[in-house]
Enzyme design. Structure first.
Site, short mmCIF file in Angstrom:
data_model
loop_
_atom_site.label_atom_id
_atom_site.label_comp_id
_atom_site.label_asym_id
_atom_site.label_seq_id
_atom_site.Cartn_x
_atom_site.Cartn_y
_atom_site.Cartn_z
N HIS A 1 0.81 -1.22 0.00
CA HIS A 1 0.00 0.00 0.00
C HIS A 1 0.84 1.27 0.00
CE1 HIS A 1 -3.60 -2.30 0.42
NE2 HIS A 1 -3.34 -2.72 1.63
N HIS B 1 -6.45 -7.27 -0.35
CA HIS B 1 -6.58 -5.83 -0.58
C HIS B 1 -5.70 -5.42 -1.76
CE1 HIS B 1 -7.43 -6.35 3.81
NE2 HIS B 1 -8.49 -5.68 3.43
N ASP C 1 -4.63 -12.85 3.66
CA ASP C 1 -5.87 -12.38 4.26
C ASP C 1 -7.09 -12.68 3.41
OD1 ASP C 1 -4.74 -10.61 2.47
OD2 ASP C 1 -4.84 -8.87 3.78
#
Length: 339
Positions: A126, A163, A248
């Site tokens: 990120h 993500h 995740d």
């Protein structure tokens, strides 16, 4: 059985995120136990990270951000955003995390293994050029990808974290030396990674996003990689393959809503390994994964698959939604004449 280089930070983990933060030091312990559970014996080769140098960081991060983060940590730290704490030791640990992939590449260049798994924190995908966010300080996989590209390599980055790796996409958006592929939950943090985000004018079609709905099973990600990414990778002809290996997407993870099992990661690993042109050109980087037992089992399955071994991981999952997304990405590529 193939040898797998396992690169770890070494020394003390000084990145203190607080007692209740999901991105905690215990994640490294869980990953290490997963590697032990794979029972690979002499097929495991240990390597230790070194702090990344400023020139390598500068390929992907603005020097003003790097200096500001160093000063922020030295002053005692605080929060970069509501999700991203910084402690006094965070900067030094982040340097080690960003250097771990480079140490793995060095070991593979010396012929010490057929693949490498990097056990590091904080995660990285990120982090953009100018900002740390989403638990990430430096973009670890991007540092390694940029170093490889600088020496003339063509790099495929596959990001299977649940993500979207907005930082990695941002850094390589218009770089024809790097292809970025992501399977991720949509909608979810950070809100990027639409299917029509396909790369800049100098790198058309070199970004492939698969924004999948909650409940997606592992077979959907396998279909995305096998049906759409495989021909794209063949056309791109990578000389190295890097994986942002977040775990995740596991069905027990508290921060997302996919339905994958540990066994799904074994299948994905074998498929992604097939994109590498030769042994010794595959490196996986630990990203997310916040249920410690699920993380342990998923790392076990991944490392065993990297070695060409089997594990007792749960069976792969099937039957979830998301096939229409795979079809949509294929149509978008066809419209770009990039099928």
């Amino acid at each position: 059985m193939n040898q797998v280089v396992v690169t770890s930070l070494g020394g003390e983990d000084g990145h203190d995120t607080g007692r209740h933060h999901p991105e905690q030091p215990a994640r490294l312990d869980a990953a290490r136990r997963g590697i032990e559970d794979a029972q690979l014996g002499d097929a495991l080769v240990s390597a230790t990270s070194r702090p990344v140098d400023r020139d390598a960081l500068a390929r992907v991060h603005d020097v003003h951000y790097v200096n500001a983060l160093e000063e922020f940590a030295a002053a005692g730290g605080g929060s970069l955003d509501p999700d991203t704490p910084v402690s006094r030791g965070s900067f030094a640990t982040a340097l080690l995390a960003a250097g771990a992939g480079l140490a793995a590449v060095d070991a593979l260049d010396r012929g010490e293994g057929g693949a490498a798994f990097v056990v590091e924190r904080p995660p990285g995908h990120h982090a953009t050029r100018t900002r740390g966010q989403g638990f990430c300080l430096f973009n670890n996989v991007a540092v390694t990808a940029a170093a490889l590209a600088e020496r003339g390599e063509r790099v495929l980055v596959v990001d299977w974290d649940v993500h979207h790796g907005n930082g990695t996409q941002d850094i390589f958006w218009d770089d024809p030396r790097v292809m970025y592929v992501s399977t991720h939950q949509w909608p979810a943090y950070p809100g990027t990674g639409r299917a029509d985000e396909t790369g800049g004018p100098h790198a058309p079609g070199l970004t492939l996003n698969f924004p999948l709905p909650a409940g997606a099973t592992g077979d959907v990600a396998v279909a995305a990689l096998a049906q759409v990414v495989a021909p794209a990778a063949d056309a791109f002809s990578p000389t190295w393959v890097l994986v942002s290996a977040g775990f995740d997407a596991h069905r027990r993870d508290p921060l997302a809503d996919f339905a994958w099992s540990a066994g799904d990661y074994a299948g994905l690993t074998r498929l992604v390994a097939s994109f590498a042109p030769a042994p010794g050109r595959l490196v996986a980087f630990l990203e997310g994964g916040y249920d410690l037992d699920a993380l342990r089992q998923s790392v076990m399955a991944t490392v065993a698959a990297m070695a060409g071994a089997t594990s007792d991981a749960d069976a792969p999952t099937t039957g979830g939604p998301g096939r229409d997304t795979v079809d949509r990405v294929a149509r978008i590529r066809a419209e770009l004449s990039l099928a």
